[in-house]
Write a protein that holds these residues in place. Sequence first.
Motif: not given
Length: 168
Positions: A72-85, A38-43, A58-66
Motif C-alpha cells: 500500500r505504501a508503494a502504491r501511495a508513493a507512485l500515486a503521489s508522483k504520477v496521479a492525474r499527471r 493499481t499498485d507500485g508498478d502498475t498504472l 512499469i519496466e525494470g522494477i518489481d514493487a510489493p504486491e498490494i
Amino acid sequence: MKKTADGFAIAWLHLAIFLIAIGACPVWAESGKVTRVTDGDTLWIRLAGGGKPVKVRIEGIDAPEICQAGGRAARAALASKVARRVVTLDIRRHDDYGRAVASVQVDGEDIAGWMVGQGHAWSYRYGREGGPYLKRQLQAETARRGLFADPQALPPRLFRKQHGSCHP
C-alpha cells in the motif's frame, strides 16, 4: 545496384527487429494522463489520442504486491508522483497479462528509478543480473529507505512463490 540497396534495407530491418526484441529501443513512444494507480508498478493511462485507459506495467522494477507488507505504501508513493499527471512512456512490449510494459517519465524524471531510490520497489532481476536499478537499490538499502528499513522485507517474486498473487 538495386540488389545491394535491397540487401542493405533488409539488413537494417533485421537490426531494428533485433534491437526492439532485446529492449534496446522502444517499440513506440506515447504520452497520456494517469487515471489510476493499481499498485507500485502498475498504472492506467489515457493516451493523448483518447480512448479507454491502457494498463501499463512499469519496466525494470518489481514493487510489493498490494496485499504484501509495503504494498500500500508503494502504491501511495507512485500515486503521489504520477496521479492525474501527464506522463511520457516508451512502450517496449506487452506482457503475458496484456499490459503494456514501458518506461515512464514525468517531467523528464524516470519513475522506476525514483520508486527504487525511495525504497518502494526492487530493481527487477533478470536471471543472475541485478536489474537496471541495482545501484539505486543498493543506495536505498544502505540508507534503509522505505521497505529496505525492514530486514525481513520479501521481494515480490518470493512472496508470490510462497503466497500466490493478491489478485486471484
